[in-house]
Design a protein around this motif. Structure first.
Motif, PDB file in Angstrom:
ATOM      1  N   PRO A  55       0.838  -1.194   0.086  1.00 37.63           N
ATOM      2  CA  PRO A  55       0.063  -0.306   0.051  1.00 37.63           C
ATOM      3  C   PRO A  55       0.808   1.330  -0.105  1.00 37.63           C
ATOM      4  O   PRO A  55       1.811   1.270   0.608  1.00 37.63           O
ATOM      5  CB  PRO A  55      -0.788  -0.221   1.498  1.00 37.63           C
ATOM      6  N   PRO A  56       0.536   2.279  -0.948  1.00 40.62           N
ATOM      7  CA  PRO A  56       0.989   3.668  -0.799  1.00 40.62           C
ATOM      8  C   PRO A  56       1.197   4.241   0.574  1.00 40.62           C
ATOM      9  O   PRO A  56       0.324   4.116   1.237  1.00 40.62           O
ATOM     10  CB  PRO A  56       0.644   4.185  -1.802  1.00 40.62           C
ATOM     11  N   ARG A  57       2.100   4.999   0.813  1.00 36.88           N
ATOM     12  CA  ARG A  57       2.362   5.742   2.041  1.00 36.88           C
ATOM     13  C   ARG A  57       1.861   7.235   1.859  1.00 36.88           C
ATOM     14  O   ARG A  57       2.473   7.842   0.945  1.00 36.88           O
ATOM     15  CB  ARG A  57       3.716   5.687   2.892  1.00 36.88           C
ATOM     16  N   ALA A  58       0.443   7.728   2.431  1.00 38.39           N
ATOM     17  CA  ALA A  58      -0.056   8.754   1.928  1.00 38.39           C
ATOM     18  C   ALA A  58      -0.743   9.059   3.293  1.00 38.39           C
ATOM     19  O   ALA A  58      -1.030   8.418   3.934  1.00 38.39           O
ATOM     20  CB  ALA A  58      -0.886   8.622   0.617  1.00 38.39           C
ATOM     21  N   SER A  59      -0.724  10.565   3.287  1.00 32.93           N
ATOM     22  CA  SER A  59      -1.538  11.117   4.385  1.00 32.93           C
ATOM     23  C   SER A  59      -2.637  12.101   4.027  1.00 32.93           C
ATOM     24  O   SER A  59      -2.461  12.708   2.877  1.00 32.93           O
ATOM     25  CB  SER A  59      -0.609  11.723   5.351  1.00 32.93           C
ATOM     26  N   HIS A  60      -3.595  12.386   4.727  1.00 30.69           N
ATOM     27  CA  HIS A  60      -4.804  13.376   4.765  1.00 30.69           C
ATOM     28  C   HIS A  60      -3.976  14.593   4.969  1.00 30.69           C
ATOM     29  O   HIS A  60      -2.803  14.755   5.556  1.00 30.69           O
ATOM     30  CB  HIS A  60      -5.781  13.122   5.719  1.00 30.69           C
ATOM     31  N   PRO A  61      -4.513  15.944   4.543  1.00 30.15           N
ATOM     32  CA  PRO A  61      -3.906  17.294   4.845  1.00 30.15           C
ATOM     33  C   PRO A  61      -3.604  17.474   6.246  1.00 30.15           C
ATOM     34  O   PRO A  61      -2.864  18.307   6.586  1.00 30.15           O
ATOM     35  CB  PRO A  61      -5.090  18.020   4.513  1.00 30.15           C
ATOM     36  N   ASP A  62      -4.381  16.428   7.279  1.00 29.33           N
ATOM     37  CA  ASP A  62      -4.160  17.143   8.501  1.00 29.33           C
ATOM     38  C   ASP A  62      -3.057  16.115   9.133  1.00 29.33           C
ATOM     39  O   ASP A  62      -2.771  16.035  10.364  1.00 29.33           O
ATOM     40  CB  ASP A  62      -5.489  16.664   9.632  1.00 29.33           C
ATOM     41  N   GLY A  63      -2.495  15.095   8.377  1.00 30.12           N
ATOM     42  CA  GLY A  63      -1.347  14.280   8.872  1.00 30.12           C
ATOM     43  C   GLY A  63      -1.596  12.903   9.074  1.00 30.12           C
ATOM     44  O   GLY A  63      -0.682  12.173   8.983  1.00 30.12           O
ATOM     45  N   GLU A  64      -2.764  12.554   9.182  1.00 27.35           N
ATOM     46  CA  GLU A  64      -3.389  11.425   9.354  1.00 27.35           C
ATOM     47  C   GLU A  64      -3.277  10.435   8.262  1.00 27.35           C
ATOM     48  O   GLU A  64      -3.378  10.851   7.226  1.00 27.35           O
ATOM     49  CB  GLU A  64      -4.936  11.335   9.995  1.00 27.35           C
ATOM     50  N   PRO A  65      -2.637   9.038   8.543  1.00 31.88           N
ATOM     51  CA  PRO A  65      -2.387   8.383   7.566  1.00 31.88           C
ATOM     52  C   PRO A  65      -3.480   7.932   6.934  1.00 31.88           C
ATOM     53  O   PRO A  65      -4.764   7.784   7.307  1.00 31.88           O
ATOM     54  CB  PRO A  65      -1.759   7.022   8.157  1.00 31.88           C
ATOM     55  N   ARG A  66      -3.636   7.421   5.461  1.00 25.47           N
ATOM     56  CA  ARG A  66      -4.520   7.330   4.733  1.00 25.47           C
ATOM     57  C   ARG A  66      -4.415   5.672   4.602  1.00 25.47           C
ATOM     58  O   ARG A  66      -3.665   5.073   4.153  1.00 25.47           O
ATOM     59  CB  ARG A  66      -4.487   7.776   3.190  1.00 25.47           C
ATOM     60  N   ASP A  68      -7.487   4.133   2.910  1.00 31.65           N
ATOM     61  CA  ASP A  68      -8.290   3.784   2.047  1.00 31.65           C
ATOM     62  C   ASP A  68      -7.705   3.693   0.505  1.00 31.65           C
ATOM     63  O   ASP A  68      -8.291   3.439  -0.261  1.00 31.65           O
ATOM     64  CB  ASP A  68      -9.120   4.823   1.973  1.00 31.65           C
ATOM     65  N   LEU A  69      -6.473   3.648   0.522  1.00 31.98           N
ATOM     66  CA  LEU A  69      -5.685   3.466  -0.997  1.00 31.98           C
ATOM     67  C   LEU A  69      -5.189   1.714  -1.221  1.00 31.98           C
ATOM     68  O   LEU A  69      -4.586   1.323  -0.001  1.00 31.98           O
ATOM     69  CB  LEU A  69      -4.557   4.145  -0.937  1.00 31.98           C
ATOM     70  N   LEU A  70      -5.306   1.664  -2.385  1.00 27.78           N
ATOM     71  CA  LEU A  70      -4.755   0.262  -2.708  1.00 27.78           C
ATOM     72  C   LEU A  70      -3.717   0.644  -4.053  1.00 27.78           C
ATOM     73  O   LEU A  70      -3.949   1.554  -4.783  1.00 27.78           O
ATOM     74  CB  LEU A  70      -5.880  -0.743  -3.210  1.00 27.78           C
ATOM     75  N   ASN A  71      -3.012  -0.158  -4.250  1.00 26.10           N
ATOM     76  CA  ASN A  71      -1.986  -0.179  -5.239  1.00 26.10           C
ATOM     77  C   ASN A  71      -1.649  -1.238  -6.133  1.00 26.10           C
ATOM     78  O   ASN A  71      -1.341  -2.401  -5.616  1.00 26.10           O
ATOM     79  CB  ASN A  71      -0.574   0.458  -4.517  1.00 26.10           C
ATOM     80  N   PHE A  72      -2.450  -1.209  -7.280  1.00 31.66           N
ATOM     81  CA  PHE A  72      -2.336  -2.546  -8.334  1.00 31.66           C
ATOM     82  C   PHE A  72      -1.333  -2.290  -9.312  1.00 31.66           C
ATOM     83  O   PHE A  72      -1.019  -1.165  -9.878  1.00 31.66           O
ATOM     84  CB  PHE A  72      -3.805  -2.603  -9.043  1.00 31.66           C
ATOM     85  N   ARG A  73      -0.429  -3.190  -9.633  1.00 37.23           N
ATOM     86  CA  ARG A  73       0.342  -3.288 -10.713  1.00 37.23           C
ATOM     87  C   ARG A  73      -0.274  -3.767 -11.868  1.00 37.23           C
ATOM     88  O   ARG A  73      -0.669  -5.089 -11.947  1.00 37.23           O
ATOM     89  CB  ARG A  73       1.455  -3.788 -10.191  1.00 37.23           C
ATOM     90  N   LEU A  74      -0.286  -3.161 -12.977  1.00 39.34           N
ATOM     91  CA  LEU A  74      -0.645  -3.699 -14.531  1.00 39.34           C
ATOM     92  C   LEU A  74       0.193  -4.631 -14.920  1.00 39.34           C
ATOM     93  O   LEU A  74       1.370  -4.689 -14.901  1.00 39.34           O
ATOM     94  CB  LEU A  74      -1.247  -2.619 -15.146  1.00 39.34           C
ATOM     95  N   LYS A  75      -0.346  -5.758 -15.661  1.00 36.72           N
ATOM     96  CA  LYS A  75       0.539  -6.546 -16.464  1.00 36.72           C
ATOM     97  C   LYS A  75       1.289  -5.822 -17.520  1.00 36.72           C
ATOM     98  O   LYS A  75       2.408  -5.961 -17.960  1.00 36.72           O
ATOM     99  CB  LYS A  75      -0.475  -7.637 -17.073  1.00 36.72           C
ATOM    100  N   THR A  76       0.649  -5.029 -18.023  1.00 30.67           N
ATOM    101  CA  THR A  76       1.343  -3.948 -19.376  1.00 30.67           C
ATOM    102  C   THR A  76       1.483  -2.380 -18.996  1.00 30.67           C
ATOM    103  O   THR A  76       0.269  -2.003 -18.771  1.00 30.67           O
ATOM    104  CB  THR A  76       0.603  -4.377 -20.588  1.00 30.67           C
ATOM    105  N   LYS A  77       2.504  -1.944 -19.161  1.00 31.36           N
ATOM    106  CA  LYS A  77       2.824  -0.520 -18.790  1.00 31.36           C
ATOM    107  C   LYS A  77       1.945   0.240 -19.902  1.00 31.36           C
ATOM    108  O   LYS A  77       1.393   1.225 -19.415  1.00 31.36           O
ATOM    109  CB  LYS A  77       4.221  -0.310 -19.097  1.00 31.36           C
ATOM    110  N   LEU A  78       1.780  -0.327 -21.067  1.00 35.21           N
ATOM    111  CA  LEU A  78       0.768   0.278 -21.830  1.00 35.21           C
ATOM    112  C   LEU A  78      -0.569   0.879 -21.595  1.00 35.21           C
ATOM    113  O   LEU A  78      -1.129   1.761 -21.990  1.00 35.21           O
ATOM    114  CB  LEU A  78       0.926  -0.308 -23.376  1.00 35.21           C
ATOM    115  N   ASP A  79      -1.200  -0.227 -20.634  1.00 39.33           N
ATOM    116  CA  ASP A  79      -2.366   0.006 -20.199  1.00 39.33           C
ATOM    117  C   ASP A  79      -2.537   1.306 -19.078  1.00 39.33           C
ATOM    118  O   ASP A  79      -3.713   1.807 -18.999  1.00 39.33           O
ATOM    119  CB  ASP A  79      -3.035  -1.269 -19.535  1.00 39.33           C
ATOM    120  N   CYS A  80      -1.558   1.725 -18.606  1.00 45.09           N
ATOM    121  CA  CYS A  80      -1.704   2.848 -17.721  1.00 45.09           C
ATOM    122  C   CYS A  80      -2.444   4.098 -18.546  1.00 45.09           C
ATOM    123  O   CYS A  80      -2.757   5.014 -17.786  1.00 45.09           O
ATOM    124  CB  CYS A  80      -0.073   3.572 -17.347  1.00 45.09           C
TER     125      CYS A  80
END
Length: 98
Positions: A55-66, A68-80
């Motif tokens: 999962p990505p490390r991200a935070s809300h504007p108030d500094g609280e960790p998020r 609610d994020l998921l990080n999927f890797r696509l099979k093909t870069k062209l699909d980005c």
């Protein structure tokens, strides 16, 4: 265990800056706390997924960790190029774990 048809997510970020990066960071819009695994047939927006990365490390504007994020890797870069921030897509064919 059972197969989950789909979950809806919203694209937050598309990462394709280097040769190996082909990730879509999304915010899950439903089923918080869902425990699942990517299968060889899993897709996001109809495009094949290779893995669910750390999962990505991200935070809300108030500094609280998020958490609610998921990080999927696509099979093909062209699909980005088919994804953009704010886009809502379905992640399909996930294995639901109990």
């Amino acid at each position: 265990m059972e197969l989950l048809a789909a979950i809806e997510v919203e694209v937050e970020l598309v990462i394709q800056h280097s040769r190996n990066l082909r990730n879509i960071v999304v915010k899950h819009l439903e089923l918080p706390g869902l425990n699942f695994r990517v299968t060889p047939d899993s897709t996001i927006g109809g495009y094949p997924i290779e893995a669910l990365d750390i999962p990505p490390r991200a935070s809300h504007p108030d500094g609280e960790p998020r958490y609610d994020l998921l990080n999927f890797r696509l099979k093909t870069k062209l699909d980005c190029s088919n994804f953009h921030p704010g886009q809502k897509v379905l992640v399909e064919k996930l294995l639901l774990l109990e």
